[in-house]
Write an enzyme that holds these catalytic residues in place. Sequence first.
Site: not given
Length: 668
Positions: A34-37, A83, A113, A115, A117, A136, A170, A222, A310, A404, A407, A422, A427
């Site tokens: 990482d140090a070189e990057y 969706s 694949e 999904k 989150d 999106r 995603e 994806y 899901k 209601c 009202c 109602c 209302c």
Amino acid sequence: MDLQTAEQKISEVRTLLNQYGYEYYVLDKPSVPDAEYDRLMQELLELEEKFPQLKTPDSPSVRVGGEVLDVFEKVEHRTPMLSLGNAFNEQDLRDFDRRTRQAVGDDFSYVCELKIDGLAVSLRYEDGLFIQGATRGDGTIGEDITANLRTIKSIPLRLTEPVSLEVRGEAFMPKRSFEALNEARKERGEELFANPRNAAAGSLRQLDTKMAASRRLDIFLYGIGNPGDLGVVSHSEGLDYLDKLGFKTNKERRKCVKIDEVIDYVNGWVEKRPHLPYEIDGIVIKIDSLEQQAALGTTAKSPRWAIAYKFPAEEVVTTLKDIELSVGRTGVITPTAILEPVKVAGTTVQRASLHNEDLIREKDIKIGDKVVIKKAGDIIPEVVNVLADQRTGEEVDFHMPTHCPECESELVRLEGEVALRCINPKCPAQIREGLIHFVSRDAMNIDGLGEKVISQLFAEKLISDVADIYKLSYDQLIALERMGDKSVSNLLKAIEASKENSLEKLLFGLGIRHVGAKAAKTLAQEFGTMERLASASKEDLIAINEIGDKMADSIVSFFEQEEATELLQELASFGVNMEFKGVRKVSAEESNSIFAGKTVVLTGKLERLSRNEAKEKIETLGGNVAGSVSKKTHLVIAGEDAGSKLTKAQELGIKVWDEEKLLEELNK
């Protein structure tokens, strides 16, 4: 250092940084410490500061952030981001498989694949260079978050080939980044993010790109917006092509031939899910062949060729402290459980919908009960069941009211409905909810007019219907609590800007029963103006794909009301647009084109037009573009590598054109 030497040095450093970044963030196989990057990045920043004319949009330095944005502009997706329909159990998956076989036969395969989150985004590249990224949004219109997406180090700023394309992915926050972020917020006494998804969404909607860069987001790509334009014939081939271009795709995908293989894959990830370094909330299952995808087509909301399984929701026990009632914009009375706060699937839950009186009786729910809570699809809290054996005798029965709560009008249960309603058109709760709906994002999208401000305006009797929004003045608004000069000025600008919305936004905002955002867009495209739609008969409406009897009856009834006519006239007098601003589908009666009233099928790769462009042009001339060939097809346009659709058209004796003939007719 002179300019020429600097240019050469910058090129060398960028090449190394791009190579090391790809190895680390995409391949997960770093070749240097990482140090070189970090050393090379610092060198690049210093060179670009000294020679700013040499900084380019694809420089690795843009990932550091630093740009401060004023606002997120709106972006229209070239291909809608639909969706997915949901499956919650094995039977749902088998039903999906059965429907697919009925439509395309038995010769097909699936791609499964994970999904992720996170937040769905769209990325646009021109000649291999990343030029725009968007959320999106509602699937058609998103927000331009290009500057923040550039800070995600796994998004290539320049591809390995100079291609122009739109890709979908995603964006997400890895678990490690999420934990570090919340730890830092805790130390500063700031509110913690509920889950990585919320944290990712919040990070990408930061106006300060340096803040977005500090959140260490990642992404999996994806899909391609228009894979057919690139000569890709299957979803799996498209994913492989994304890998070749330098994108990061999820390698846990699997191709399956039988639904039993799909179910095995799903069940395996239910067990392995907790061990991933990022959150997933399900499995996406897609038909692999793009030709079969086109044959299956889409509904107004989702593709018929894909489904999202899901995962079973996390369940917890808490106490139901009370039941509150709310009145929706259609008058439906909804009981809501007030809960002892409890954490479910990463968020704190204090309320859960009980839907209706029948559900309360069926589950024998009492105030004071210990109840099991879960999130349906990991999103909506619901009461699963009551722990009756833990009752103390102090629990209280709940009874729905006869009148209601807002009202005092008598409640009714309409034939065929389980909900109490109602039906008083005056209302106040229904009017207030209708106003909140009118200004919402998918409707007129008036920034600054949220639920609290609408409620305040309504309580002060400054608005009583949606037309009143366009009468609001600076003096009225500045007198409200927590409304300063800038807030009022911005709100008045947003109200004025909403007048320019395309017809479908207004249609959805009017709250016509059964008319959702997608149906509103379909109606606007078909009729073009509010006047034409208002005079349409039920027969005119049900002739449109996606418009059924219930919706047609509702639309006709709405426009028959004198109050609706007066409201629309008033809105028009304030300058609210009543016309569709997109490319309208012209009816056969309105067109004298050869395509008028004809059903056309596109197959194979077109050289000079994308499929979407061809579809749009044919529909503007009164044609209807279908996804599969049948006896009702009038014409097939065959490009390169046309497959089974061309064969079927020849077998049925259907007229076939090449692209040259299509362009000749389109240009007449």
